[in-house]
Design an enzyme around this catalytic site. Structure first.
Site, PDB file in Angstrom:
ATOM      1  N   ARG A  50       0.811  -1.218   0.000  1.00  0.00           N
ATOM      2  CA  ARG A  50       0.000   0.000   0.000  1.00  0.00           C
ATOM      3  C   ARG A  50       0.848   1.275   0.000  1.00  0.00           C
ATOM      4  O   ARG A  50       0.416   2.303  -0.502  1.00  0.00           O
ATOM      5  CB  ARG A  50      -0.945  -0.007   1.197  1.00  0.00           C
ATOM      6  N   LYS A 153       3.804 -19.094   6.029  1.00  0.00           N
ATOM      7  CA  LYS A 153       3.342 -19.566   7.326  1.00  0.00           C
ATOM      8  C   LYS A 153       3.120 -18.377   8.248  1.00  0.00           C
ATOM      9  O   LYS A 153       3.753 -17.338   8.009  1.00  0.00           O
ATOM     10  CB  LYS A 153       4.339 -20.559   7.922  1.00  0.00           C
ATOM     11  N   HIS A 183       9.908 -22.811   5.188  1.00  0.00           N
ATOM     12  CA  HIS A 183      11.255 -22.647   4.627  1.00  0.00           C
ATOM     13  C   HIS A 183      12.249 -23.670   5.183  1.00  0.00           C
ATOM     14  O   HIS A 183      13.296 -23.899   4.586  1.00  0.00           O
ATOM     15  CB  HIS A 183      11.756 -21.220   4.812  1.00  0.00           C
ATOM     16  N   LYS A 187      15.931 -26.234   3.344  1.00  0.00           N
ATOM     17  CA  LYS A 187      17.320 -26.253   3.822  1.00  0.00           C
ATOM     18  C   LYS A 187      18.043 -27.491   3.294  1.00  0.00           C
ATOM     19  O   LYS A 187      17.487 -28.586   3.285  1.00  0.00           O
ATOM     20  CB  LYS A 187      17.354 -26.243   5.360  1.00  0.00           C
ATOM     21  N   GLU A 221      16.707 -20.921  19.107  1.00  0.00           N
ATOM     22  CA  GLU A 221      17.113 -19.607  18.586  1.00  0.00           C
ATOM     23  C   GLU A 221      17.811 -18.825  19.691  1.00  0.00           C
ATOM     24  O   GLU A 221      17.317 -18.783  20.823  1.00  0.00           O
ATOM     25  CB  GLU A 221      15.888 -18.822  18.140  1.00  0.00           C
ATOM     26  N   ASP A 240       4.193 -20.979  16.545  1.00  0.00           N
ATOM     27  CA  ASP A 240       5.247 -20.377  15.731  1.00  0.00           C
ATOM     28  C   ASP A 240       6.202 -21.433  15.161  1.00  0.00           C
ATOM     29  O   ASP A 240       6.644 -21.312  14.023  1.00  0.00           O
ATOM     30  CB  ASP A 240       6.026 -19.376  16.605  1.00  0.00           C
ATOM     31  N   HIS A 245       7.640 -26.164  11.454  1.00  0.00           N
ATOM     32  CA  HIS A 245       8.986 -26.709  11.239  1.00  0.00           C
ATOM     33  C   HIS A 245       9.191 -28.054  11.946  1.00  0.00           C
ATOM     34  O   HIS A 245       9.683 -29.011  11.364  1.00  0.00           O
ATOM     35  CB  HIS A 245      10.060 -25.760  11.769  1.00  0.00           C
ATOM     36  N   LYS A 335      13.258 -19.517  22.452  1.00  0.00           N
ATOM     37  CA  LYS A 335      13.875 -18.229  22.098  1.00  0.00           C
ATOM     38  C   LYS A 335      14.824 -17.816  23.211  1.00  0.00           C
ATOM     39  O   LYS A 335      14.689 -18.269  24.352  1.00  0.00           O
ATOM     40  CB  LYS A 335      12.794 -17.166  21.926  1.00  0.00           C
ATOM     41  N   LYS A 340      22.217 -20.670  18.884  1.00  0.00           N
ATOM     42  CA  LYS A 340      21.283 -20.967  17.795  1.00  0.00           C
ATOM     43  C   LYS A 340      21.655 -22.351  17.279  1.00  0.00           C
ATOM     44  O   LYS A 340      22.801 -22.585  16.885  1.00  0.00           O
ATOM     45  CB  LYS A 340      21.469 -19.931  16.690  1.00  0.00           C
TER      46      LYS A 340
HETATM   47  N1  LIG Z   1      10.072 -11.925   7.932  1.00  0.00           N
HETATM   48  C1  LIG Z   1      10.400 -13.199   7.931  1.00  0.00           C
HETATM   49  O1  LIG Z   1      11.587 -13.581   8.021  1.00  0.00           O
HETATM   50  C2  LIG Z   1       9.330 -14.265   7.815  1.00  0.00           C
HETATM   51  C3  LIG Z   1       9.695 -15.607   7.975  1.00  0.00           C
HETATM   52  C4  LIG Z   1       8.732 -16.594   7.835  1.00  0.00           C
HETATM   53  C5  LIG Z   1       7.424 -16.236   7.536  1.00  0.00           C
HETATM   54  N2  LIG Z   1       7.087 -14.938   7.396  1.00  0.00           N
HETATM   55  C6  LIG Z   1       5.685 -14.601   7.054  1.00  0.00           C
HETATM   56  O2  LIG Z   1       5.678 -13.776   5.895  1.00  0.00           O
HETATM   57  C7  LIG Z   1       4.609 -12.846   5.945  1.00  0.00           C
HETATM   58  C8  LIG Z   1       5.178 -11.431   5.803  1.00  0.00           C
HETATM   59  O3  LIG Z   1       6.087 -11.202   6.863  1.00  0.00           O
HETATM   60  P1  LIG Z   1       6.958  -9.885   6.975  1.00  0.00           P
HETATM   61  O4  LIG Z   1       7.893 -10.117   8.097  1.00  0.00           O
HETATM   62  O5  LIG Z   1       7.505  -9.478   5.670  1.00  0.00           O
HETATM   63  O6  LIG Z   1       5.834  -8.822   7.444  1.00  0.00           O
HETATM   64  P2  LIG Z   1       5.918  -7.256   7.338  1.00  0.00           P
HETATM   65  O7  LIG Z   1       7.316  -6.772   7.464  1.00  0.00           O
HETATM   66  O8  LIG Z   1       4.889  -6.725   8.270  1.00  0.00           O
HETATM   67  O9  LIG Z   1       5.468  -6.972   5.827  1.00  0.00           O
HETATM   68  C9  LIG Z   1       4.169  -7.137   5.356  1.00  0.00           C
HETATM   69  C10 LIG Z   1       3.906  -6.053   4.331  1.00  0.00           C
HETATM   70  O10 LIG Z   1       2.577  -6.206   3.848  1.00  0.00           O
HETATM   71  C11 LIG Z   1       2.166  -4.930   3.388  1.00  0.00           C
HETATM   72  N3  LIG Z   1       0.722  -4.907   3.386  1.00  0.00           N
HETATM   73  C12 LIG Z   1      -0.136  -4.766   4.440  1.00  0.00           C
HETATM   74  N4  LIG Z   1      -1.400  -4.777   4.020  1.00  0.00           N
HETATM   75  C13 LIG Z   1      -1.342  -4.940   2.672  1.00  0.00           C
HETATM   76  C14 LIG Z   1      -2.322  -5.049   1.671  1.00  0.00           C
HETATM   77  N5  LIG Z   1      -3.634  -5.001   1.962  1.00  0.00           N
HETATM   78  N6  LIG Z   1      -1.918  -5.221   0.408  1.00  0.00           N
HETATM   79  C15 LIG Z   1      -0.612  -5.281   0.068  1.00  0.00           C
HETATM   80  N7  LIG Z   1       0.373  -5.200   0.990  1.00  0.00           N
HETATM   81  C16 LIG Z   1      -0.008  -5.025   2.272  1.00  0.00           C
HETATM   82  C17 LIG Z   1       2.760  -3.938   4.355  1.00  0.00           C
HETATM   83  O11 LIG Z   1       3.191  -2.807   3.637  1.00  0.00           O
HETATM   84  P3  LIG Z   1       2.260  -1.546   3.385  1.00  0.00           P
HETATM   85  O12 LIG Z   1       1.920  -0.962   4.713  1.00  0.00           O
HETATM   86  O13 LIG Z   1       3.142  -0.686   2.552  1.00  0.00           O
HETATM   87  O14 LIG Z   1       1.073  -2.037   2.645  1.00  0.00           O
HETATM   88  C18 LIG Z   1       3.987  -4.662   4.909  1.00  0.00           C
HETATM   89  O15 LIG Z   1       5.194  -4.056   4.515  1.00  0.00           O
HETATM   90  C19 LIG Z   1       3.924 -13.096   7.284  1.00  0.00           C
HETATM   91  O16 LIG Z   1       2.853 -13.968   7.085  1.00  0.00           O
HETATM   92  C20 LIG Z   1       4.974 -13.791   8.118  1.00  0.00           C
HETATM   93  O17 LIG Z   1       4.402 -14.645   9.093  1.00  0.00           O
HETATM   94  C21 LIG Z   1       8.004 -13.938   7.523  1.00  0.00           C
END
Ligand SMILES: NC(=O)c1ccc[n+]([C@@H]2O[C@H](COP(=O)([O-])OP(=O)(O)OC[C@H]3O[C@@H](n4cnc5c(N)ncnc54)[C@H](OP(=O)(O)O)[C@@H]3O)[C@@H](O)[C@H]2O)c1
Length: 485
Positions: A50, A153, A183, A187, A221, A240, A245, A335, A340
């Site tokens: 957004r 996830k 993920h 690995k 972790e 989580d 995993h 955690k 780790k």
């Molecule tokens: N980060 C990791 O390492 C990791 C690892 C495993 C799984 N995950 C999973 O991956 C997913 C994303 O994680 P993340 O850490 O990247 O979260 P994040 O940093 O909160 O990023 C999510 C992004 O979605 C955007 N967003 C929110 N509403 C939206 C909409 N209606 N349409 C389009 N974009 C929208 C937001 O940006 P705007 O405000 O600009 O829209 C935000 O930057 C989650 O389900 C998480 O559980 C993440």
């Protein structure tokens, strides 16, 4: 290389493109795949979120992610970046999706095939709405090319919500179009577990209740919740880590050899294991688990001062089938741990009778440790003669470690698999639901302190002492080759 033809065009559309996952994981993976020629020649990457952002600002954000995780240099970055576009919009808004559809369709105006991979790097609360909106907009129709969707996830928060989400998924997609990502399965060492088991003959005859005393699966972790305690407090270690995993690792350790290397054969065997795991009532779940919370957790932002969310958990499961009847599988994750480390340890039974003088009263049982991270590799501990004039024994190790430079991030492998339509390392709908069936009673029992005590532990330790006692006599938690009670 993919099996795509010259007329095949691929567009990867990432929803949630301004987020952490895109920057730290997806951008480096896609860039490296592109740079090494693994993607179709005609490919594009469209980021959607957004926030207002120019194409260049988005490309810079991706580049910072690539630089952060890799010191490989930026060869060919400009060429990669020229294929990257950013669209500001919401994944649940029909007009935004129509605009994305227009941008992607335009790439294929030359008559090339319009293959698309949609990646939902979004908060889980947006998965259902996004899928429904994509369905409404006709963007999942495969008449002009494939439409595949990667779903991050966590997939649901319990059995009920996972079923509801699967219902939405199946209302707009066939199961062959769905890639529920975990993920861990990408690995190198997790895949090596399959090679280790099924490309060698010496271990398989021992891989059963006659020779195995117990199995430990640990994903520890050293980091705490790192400023994401608000999110973590609703999930805790069971949702989580355990449901995804750790249960996937258990399925790979315990499954029968699949008949072929195809996705269905593999996923059928994993599903059979999850189906065979004994399902507890919540009282039994309390008896078969230990939970802990690190000191200071309740003072973190977004956490209630009375929070009973577990940041450490150890659970004992049994796989009720001929191979594993009676063998405990201990799963633990925490955690703010001392180190780790993710590891699978298969401890074999001790010899039935000892004729040698040993360092301890008894011969040390053989131990196979499959180290997932760090120090990716395999260790086998066996008893050896202690040099000297007497016939004493002491444990020694055989070790193999993957050279660190060959280990690529798991997202790279998994993205390529999804692009190529190989679902082997992705979780099928029935696996997800069976995993929640196993975990839900633990969640239920951990919600009431009458059933399950919450043990405090200090950061930088191996978790609560109660987790050691939980293993039973003559068993220790194994980690990095040493033992911990
Ligand atoms: N980060 C990791 O390492 C990791 C690892 C495993 C799984 N995950 C999973 O991956 C997913 C994303 O994680 P993340 O850490 O990247 O979260 P994040 O940093 O909160 O990023 C999510 C992004 O979605 C955007 N967003 C929110 N509403 C939206 C909409 N209606 N349409 C389009 N974009 C929208 C937001 O940006 P705007 O405000 O600009 O829209 C935000 O930057 C989650 O389900 C998480 O559980 C993440």
């Amino acid at each position: 290389m993919t099996d795509s033809t010259e007329r095949d065009r691929l567009t990867v559309v990432i929803f949630g493109a301004s987020g952490d996952l895109t920057r730290r994981k997806l951008a480096p993976a896609l860039y490296h795949l592109y740079r090494t020629g693994a993607l179709p020649q005609m490919c594009h990457f469209v980021g959607v979120a957004r926030s207002e952002m120019s194409d260049d600002a988005f490309r810079d954000a991706l580049m910072s992610g690539v630089k952060e995780v890799s010191d490989d240099g930026l060869d060919g970055w400009d060429e990669f970046a020229s294929r990257v576009t950013y669209v500001s919009g919401s994944s649940i808004d029909d007009d935004s999706l129509a605009e994305i559809d227009r941008v992607v369709s335009e790439y294929c105006a030359d008559g090339s095939k319009d293959n698309r991979l949609y990646y939902l790097a979004l908060a889980p609360s947006l998965y259902a709405g996004t899928l429904e909106a994509l369905g409404r907009g006709g963007m999942l129709d495969e008449s002009s090319g494939f439409r595949r969707v990667v779903i991050e996830k966590p997939f649901g928060t319990d059995l009920k919500s996972a079923r509801e989400l699967n219902d939405v998924v199946h209302s707009v997609l066939g199961e062959s179009q769905v890639f529920r990502i975990d993920h861990y399965l990408g690995k190198e060492t997790v895949q090596n577990l399959m090679v280790f088991r099924f490309a060698n003959t010496i271990f398989e005859p021992l891989w059963n209740r006659n020779y195995v005393d117990h199995v430990q699966i640990s994903v520890m972790e050293s980091l705490d919740t790192e400023g994401r305690a608000g999110y973590y407090d609703k999930a805790g270690v069971l949702r989580d880590m355990m449901q995804s995993h750790l249960l996937q690792l258990l399925a790979l350790v315990a499954m029968e050899p699949p008949a072929t290397s195809g996705a269905d054969a593999l996923r059928n065997e994993k599903a059979k294991v999850l189906q065979a795991v004994r399902k507890y009532e919540s009282d039994e779940a309390a008896e078969n688990s230990v939970r802990g919370q690190y000191a200071g957790y309740r003072e973190e932002d977004g956490v209630a001062s009375s929070s009973s969310t577990a940041t450490y958990g150890a659970i004992r499961l049994y796989v009720n089938n001929w191979r594993w009847q009676g063998v405990p599988f201990f799963l633990r994750s925490g955690k703010a741990m001392a180190e780790k480390e993710s590891e699978i340890a298969v401890q074999f039974r001790p010899p039935p009778h000892t004729i040698f003088e040993t360092r301890n009263a008894e011969v040390t049982p053989n131990l196979l440790q499959i180290s997932i991270q760090p120090h990716e590799g395999v260790h086998l501990t066996f008893e050896n003669k202690k040099p000297g004039t007497r016939m004493g024994t002491a444990p020694e190790k055989l070790e193999y470690h993957f050279p660190p430079q060959v280990i690529r991030d798991s997202y790279e492998r998994l993205l390529l698999d999804a692009i190529e339509g190989d679902q082997s390392l992705f979780t099928r709908s029935d696996e997800i639901e069976m995993s929640w069936q196993i975990i839900d009673p633990f969640v239920e029992s951990w919600q009431t302190s009458l059933k399950s005590q919450l043990y405090p532990y200090e950061k930088g330790t191996h978790g609560p002492a109660a987790a050691g006692e939980f293993l039973g006599t003559a068993r220790n938690w194994h980690h990095h080759g040493s033992d911990q009670k």
